[in-house]
Design a protein around this motif. Structure first.
Motif, short mmCIF file in Angstrom:
data_model
loop_
_atom_site.label_atom_id
_atom_site.label_comp_id
_atom_site.label_asym_id
_atom_site.label_seq_id
_atom_site.Cartn_x
_atom_site.Cartn_y
_atom_site.Cartn_z
N VAL A 225 0.81 -1.23 0.00
CA VAL A 225 0.00 0.00 0.00
C VAL A 225 0.84 1.27 0.00
CG1 VAL A 225 -1.87 -1.18 1.19
CG2 VAL A 225 -0.18 0.07 2.54
N VAL A 226 2.16 1.14 0.04
CA VAL A 226 2.99 2.34 0.19
C VAL A 226 2.85 3.27 -1.02
CG1 VAL A 226 5.36 3.18 0.42
CG2 VAL A 226 4.61 1.19 1.73
N GLY A 227 2.75 2.71 -2.21
CA GLY A 227 2.57 3.55 -3.40
C GLY A 227 1.23 4.28 -3.38
N ILE A 228 0.21 3.61 -2.84
CA ILE A 228 -1.13 4.21 -2.80
C ILE A 228 -1.18 5.35 -1.77
CG2 ILE A 228 -3.56 3.72 -2.28
CD1 ILE A 228 -2.97 0.83 -3.28
N THR A 229 -0.43 5.22 -0.69
CA THR A 229 -0.45 6.26 0.35
C THR A 229 0.61 7.33 0.11
OG1 THR A 229 1.13 5.07 1.76
CG2 THR A 229 -1.21 4.55 2.04
N ASP A 230 1.30 7.25 -1.03
CA ASP A 230 2.37 8.20 -1.35
C ASP A 230 3.42 8.27 -0.25
OD1 ASP A 230 1.31 8.98 -3.83
OD2 ASP A 230 -0.05 10.41 -2.86
N ILE B 290 -8.29 3.64 2.85
CA ILE B 290 -8.95 2.32 2.76
C ILE B 290 -9.77 2.20 1.48
CG2 ILE B 290 -10.63 0.78 3.84
CD1 ILE B 290 -7.97 0.92 5.30
N GLY B 291 -10.52 3.24 1.14
CA GLY B 291 -11.37 3.19 -0.04
C GLY B 291 -10.61 3.11 -1.35
N LYS B 292 -9.32 3.44 -1.34
CA LYS B 292 -8.51 3.41 -2.55
C LYS B 292 -7.88 2.04 -2.79
CE LYS B 292 -7.16 8.27 -1.89
NZ LYS B 292 -6.00 9.20 -1.68
N LEU B 293 -7.99 1.15 -1.81
CA LEU B 293 -7.31 -0.15 -1.90
C LEU B 293 -8.17 -1.17 -2.63
CD1 LEU B 293 -5.90 -0.38 1.76
CD2 LEU B 293 -4.81 0.59 -0.28
N PRO C 190 -10.08 -4.66 -3.16
CA PRO C 190 -10.89 -5.40 -2.17
C PRO C 190 -10.08 -6.42 -1.36
CG PRO C 190 -12.11 -5.18 -4.22
CD PRO C 190 -10.72 -4.65 -4.49
N ASP C 191 -9.12 -7.09 -2.01
CA ASP C 191 -8.36 -8.11 -1.28
C ASP C 191 -7.32 -7.50 -0.34
OD1 ASP C 191 -6.77 -7.10 -3.29
OD2 ASP C 191 -5.78 -9.01 -3.72
N GLN C 192 -7.12 -6.19 -0.38
CA GLN C 192 -6.19 -5.53 0.53
C GLN C 192 -6.91 -4.89 1.72
OE1 GLN C 192 -4.49 -2.82 -2.44
NE2 GLN C 192 -2.48 -3.66 -1.97
N GLN C 193 -8.21 -4.64 1.56
CA GLN C 193 -8.90 -3.79 2.55
C GLN C 193 -8.97 -4.42 3.93
OE1 GLN C 193 -12.62 -2.18 1.20
NE2 GLN C 193 -11.69 -1.07 -0.50
N GLU C 194 -9.27 -5.73 4.02
CA GLU C 194 -9.40 -6.33 5.34
C GLU C 194 -8.06 -6.35 6.07
OE1 GLU C 194 -11.93 -7.11 7.31
OE2 GLU C 194 -13.06 -6.12 5.72
N ALA C 195 -6.99 -6.67 5.32
CA ALA C 195 -5.66 -6.66 5.94
C ALA C 195 -5.28 -5.25 6.37
CB ALA C 195 -4.62 -7.21 4.96
#
Length: 241
Positions: free
Chosen positions: A67-72, A81-84, A86-91
């Motif tokens: 998720v580091v690229g998504i969170t800049d 969370i909403g940008k992740l 579906p398979d990443q959101q629960e983790a």
């Protein structure tokens, strides 16, 4: 959501190579080192700040989750969370439950904040194992070492810019303490804890890790008195570490 238990994870961190966690001391002392390690103000013993452990483990888990690229490069928060996928959101939600995520000002999702609840983990500062300190004192050995380094001029082949870095030597032992709040809605949180601790063993802690500093291992790990050290050996990663 109801708090049903507060569990204590204790253990021993043993250094495999010298550890440097800087003190941020900007003063130069005559005969002193360029880069001192952080020390307790009363005992002058080096210690591992709980914030250093929490920050490093959280960062490693965010990289492992992808998720580091998504969170800049910013710490994972509720707004991400909403940008992740579906398979990443629960983790990612599990990660926020464990490490927390301050609600962002403005358009934060209050339903998500309520779903996540309070931060479950509390990392405590790790003091040196008194038995190891006694052993060093009996042998008239110091609790830290000064490591000299320099830069090599590639053309002239001479060493330049010498500097000294203070480290806690390999073999030192620290007392590890982690408190875990458990709520009735929580499932599988410890799997993430084991993964974080194993990633820490694999990558090390503190500064200059690429030059061999900060390698460590857990030589003892107990959850409410039960040996859980084998849980670290069971950890597998989605990408080979």
């Amino acid at each position: 959501m109801k708090l049903i238990a507060i569990q204590k994870l204790t253990g021993v961190i043993e250094l495999v190579s010298g550890l440097h966690i800087g003190s941020g001391n900007t003063e130069m002392h005559i005969g002193g080192t360029d880069n001192p390690v952080i020390k307790h103000p009363l005992t002058q013993h080096p210690y591992i700040p709980g914030s250093s452990l929490k920050g490093k483990i959280r960062s490693l888990l965010e990289w492992e989750l992808g998720v580091v690229g998504i969170t800049d490069g910013q710490p994972l928060g509720f707004k991400h969370i909403g940008k992740l996928a579906p398979d990443q959101q629960e983790a990612a939600k599990s990660l926020l439950r464990l490490f927390g995520g301050a609600p962002e000002s403005g358009n934060h999702n209050s339903d998500l904040v309520r779903e996540i609840g309070p931060t479950r983990l509390a990392f405590w500062d790790c003091a040196l194992d008194p038995a190891w300190v006694d052993e060093m004192n009996r042998r008239n050995l110091l609790l830290t070492e000064n490591k000299s380094e320099n830069m090599i001029d590639r053309i002239r082949g001479v060493a330049e810019h010498p500097r000294n870095t203070e480290r806690v030597p390999a073999g030192a032992r620290f007392e590890f303490n982690l408190t875990v709040r458990v709520h009735d809605t929580d499932t599988g949180l410890f799997d993430t804890v084991w993964k974080g601790l194993r990633l820490l063993e694999l990558t090390g802690l503190g500064g200059s890790g690429s030059r061999g500093y900060g390698k460590l291992k857990f030589s003892q790990l107990e959850l409410e008195g039960e040996n859980v050290l084998p849980e670290l050996d069971k950890v597998s990663f989605s990408v080979a570490a």
